[in-house]
Design an enzyme around this catalytic site. Structure first.
Site, mmCIF file in Angstrom:
data_model
loop_
_atom_site.group_PDB
_atom_site.id
_atom_site.type_symbol
_atom_site.label_atom_id
_atom_site.label_comp_id
_atom_site.label_asym_id
_atom_site.label_seq_id
_atom_site.Cartn_x
_atom_site.Cartn_y
_atom_site.Cartn_z
ATOM 1 N N ARG A 155 0.972 -1.298 -0.063
ATOM 2 C CA ARG A 155 0.100 0.037 0.051
ATOM 3 C C ARG A 155 0.885 1.320 -0.009
ATOM 4 O O ARG A 155 2.105 1.056 0.555
ATOM 5 C CB ARG A 155 -0.789 -0.034 1.525
ATOM 6 N N THR A 426 -9.401 0.928 -9.004
ATOM 7 C CA THR A 426 -8.635 -0.174 -8.655
ATOM 8 C C THR A 426 -9.161 -1.241 -9.596
ATOM 9 O O THR A 426 -9.722 -0.988 -10.626
ATOM 10 C CB THR A 426 -9.313 -1.051 -7.255
ATOM 11 N N ASN A 446 -5.834 4.908 -6.955
ATOM 12 C CA ASN A 446 -7.227 5.467 -6.488
ATOM 13 C C ASN A 446 -8.132 5.980 -7.413
ATOM 14 O O ASN A 446 -8.699 5.027 -7.955
ATOM 15 C CB ASN A 446 -6.650 6.367 -5.323
ATOM 16 N N GLU A 464 -3.500 8.783 -3.500
ATOM 17 C CA GLU A 464 -3.915 7.978 -2.389
ATOM 18 C C GLU A 464 -3.828 8.691 -0.939
ATOM 19 O O GLU A 464 -4.654 8.130 0.327
ATOM 20 C CB GLU A 464 -2.859 6.956 -2.251
ATOM 21 N N ASP A 467 -7.270 9.206 0.728
ATOM 22 C CA ASP A 467 -8.072 7.909 1.471
ATOM 23 C C ASP A 467 -7.773 7.927 2.737
ATOM 24 O O ASP A 467 -8.340 7.266 3.926
ATOM 25 C CB ASP A 467 -7.306 6.569 0.954
#
Length: 620
Positions: A155, A426, A446, A464, A467
């Site tokens: 990640r 994704t 993302n 990202e 998020d």
């Protein structure tokens, strides 16, 4: 995303009896940026018409077209799909060419991890609006022979100088600026798994993708839709515009495109491994693009990035086990939902019982209420461990199930403490090889095309950082931000990605499956529904994936449904107080491979135009 033309690439493994039943049934998943524009909001027992007749006609026509397209695609997949039984391995992605690249690697003697590297890199080139070298994700590797699993967390992470208040007064920069770029992890993750499990040389699994990028490929329908419908003209600028809108004209489905810049980047990666991106000249192009966009990601951030190998979490389910990634993925939410569903004691006949779908929706709501209990376990390990252990325990599932009755309730009933998680885009791929090494991988940049910032080396950078829970960001819900998911240096934001495996330790030749989904927050419900379809309702894999799905993530408390939902189910749900809303495109997309005894089945969701590739003995 899908339209009628996308559906013709579907495939199937159904028996004649299955085909007849399926046709008869057809007649009667920012991860918060949806794949679809939802239509036709319905309150319980009351229809709310559109603002004007034209909009209503568009909604009706779209729904009819969507329903017909699914039916036609399923029928064609039944009769025209390639055989998938007796195969030695399979690759399921949402781009047929990328499934084929993975298949070719298996045919050259590679294993599931080798095929995963090639297929994943291919997806980042062809469907670059969903994933790529500028993003990150999660991977589960499972060796069925020895019943051992490995989890890889690659990640993205927050830069070293990031702070919880970095967007304060800069809310307009949250999604599409240099500040929204996290440290990418995809390439490091692929390399770590390959070093641990791969059979072929690294160069042999990367170079075919470099060659494809240089030779050229056709724009997919899915990417063309995103370019046309999801981007503002102002977002097409710089090198990003040069690639996707050459001469000012946005590329359309089927247009041929070459990516020599990305091919050169992949050439270097094939020779030097991840060092080329994290230490070498590619790193310089990333930092330059970040600095030009006002970001804070540094060369030190790239150099210090680490893949984390995590123990997978699992729960017993219907005589077997479901395994997935722990937080910061949403694996714990999935396992909570599956524990709830298992306790309803559904049978094959339950698939036609309207009550089943009310129970499923209520389980989704309770699961998603716990979504914001997750965070990066490095930053509050005791709390995260306690939260996860509670969520996946059978006892807790039994307690929650006792709250599910015959009615929907106000959102507060389900116990959410913090603002819901927001994620985007994704892609997912599933692979099984001849030795039954299996891989489930989900990766993302993302929202659509991430930041829309492309480096001179051809890499699209993620957004990202969106998020994370950002206290000053606009919120639709009266809930505080998730304290476990506030921005901190080196932290990984919560994700809805949920790569999953299903296996049986006592009966290893019984049904086992590798699967995952795409479309942000809707990933979790898509994976849960397909597992239920296969393991509880005993549907074949193709129908389990392609049958109309439902989704409710509690915030907003609306039950989305796809065209083809039986009328009696719709009416029952409405009577139970579910606020029903039909969608004109797929809720989520699932890629899966399943094996029963020595029979192998693979299917890629028709909703995104994917197609699985299988490796049969004749392919040797």
């Amino acid at each position: 995303m899908m339209d009628g033309a996308d559906l013709y690439s579907a495939n199937s493994t159904m028996s004649v009896g299955d085909k007849v039943e399926l046709i008869a049934d057809q007649k009667t998943d920012k991860e918060s940026f949806p794949l679809h524009a939802a239509k036709n909001l319905l309150k319980p027992s009351k229809f709310v018409p559109a603002d004007h007749s034209y909009s209503f006609k568009v909604i009706v026509i779209s729904g009819i077209v969507f329903a017909i397209a699914i039916t036609v695609a399923l029928i064609l997949s039944i009769y025209l799909g390639p055989p998938q039984v007796g195969a030695n391995g399979a690759v399921a992605t949402d781009v047929p060419y990328c499934s084929d690249i993975g298949l070719a690697i298996l045919q050259k003697g590679g294993n599931a991890v080798d095929a995963t590297v090639g297929a994943c890199l291919c997806l980042g080139v062809i469907n670059s609006h969903s994933s790529g070298l500028g993003g990150g994700g999660f991977m589960v590797v499972h060796d069925h022979k020895v019943q051992k699993s490995w989890g890889y967390d690659f990640r993205e992470v927050a830069p070293r100088t990031a702070t919880a208040k970095m967007f304060e007064g800069k809310e307009d920069l949250i999604y599409d600026s240099g500040l929204s770029i996290g440290v990418p992890g995809e390439l490091k993750g692929l390399e770590a798994a390959h070093n641990a499990h791969g059979k072929l040389k690294w160069r042999d699994v990367v170079q075919p993708v470099a060659d494809m990028a240089r030779t050229g490929f056709n724009i997919t329908k899915d990417q063309a839709k995103v370019l046309k419908n999801r981007l503002k003209p102002s977002e097409l600028k710089g090198k990003f515009k040069e690639v996707f809108a050459p001469g000012g004209e946005i590329l359309q489905a089927g247009d041929f495109i070459r990516r020599p810049d990305l091919a050169d980047t992949l050439d270097l990666i094939a020779e030097q491994g991840s060092d080329a991106l994290y230490l070498g000249q590619i790193a310089d192009t990333i930092i330059q693009a970040v600095e030009d966009a006002g970001g804070i990601l540094s060369i030190e951030d790239l150099q210090q990035y680490k893949v984390i190998e995590r123990d997978i979490i699992q729960t017993e389910f219907n005589g077997g086990f479901i395994g997935t990634m722990p937080s910061p993925s949403s694996g714990p939410v999935l396992l909570l939902i599956m524990n709830l569903l298992e306790g309803f004691n559904w049978t094959s006949a339950s698939v036609k019982d309207p009550k089943t779908y009310h129970q499923m929706i209520e389980a989704f709501k309770f699961g998603y209420a716990h979504h914001s209990d997750l965070g990066d376990p490095k930053f509050n390990p005791t709390t995260m461990e306690d939260n996860i252990l509670q969520m996946i325990s059978k006892e807790y599932g039994n307690t929650i199930r006792g709250k599910i009755d015959n009615q929907s309730h106000p959102a507060e009933y389900y116990g959410a403490k913090f603002e819901p998680v927001k994620n985007g885009g994704t892609t997912h791929l599933s692979v099984v090889d001849a030795e039954e090494l299996v891989v489930s991988l989900t990766t993302t940049i993302n929202t659509w095309f991430g930041t829309k910032i492309m480096t001179s080396s051809g890499i699209i950078l993620n957004n990202e950082m969106t998020d994370f829970s950002i206290p000053t960001a606009p919120s639709m819900f009266n809930l505080p931000p998730n304290p476990h998911n506030l921005i901190e240096p080196g932290k990984r934001p919560v994700s809805s990605m949920t790569p999953t495996i299903v296996f049986n330790k006592k009966e290893p030749c019984s049904k086992r499956m590798v699967l995952g989904a795409s479309n942000g927050t809707k990933i979790i419900s898509g994976v849960a529904e397909v597992i239920a379809n296969v393991m509880l309702f005993n549907l074949n894999l193709t129908y389990a994936i392609d049958k109309p799905r439902l989704h409710n993530q509690l915030y907003p408390d609306i039950t989305e449904y796809e065209a083809g939902l039986p009328e009696n189910v719709y009416k029952y749900l409405q009577e139970r107080g579910q606020r029903m809303q039909e969608v004109t495109e797929g809720i989520n997309t699932v890629q899966a491979v399943m094996k029963t005894n020595d029979q192998l089945f693979a299917h890629s969701d028709i909703r995104k135009g994917g197609k699985a590739a299988i490796y049969t003995p004749k392919s040797r």
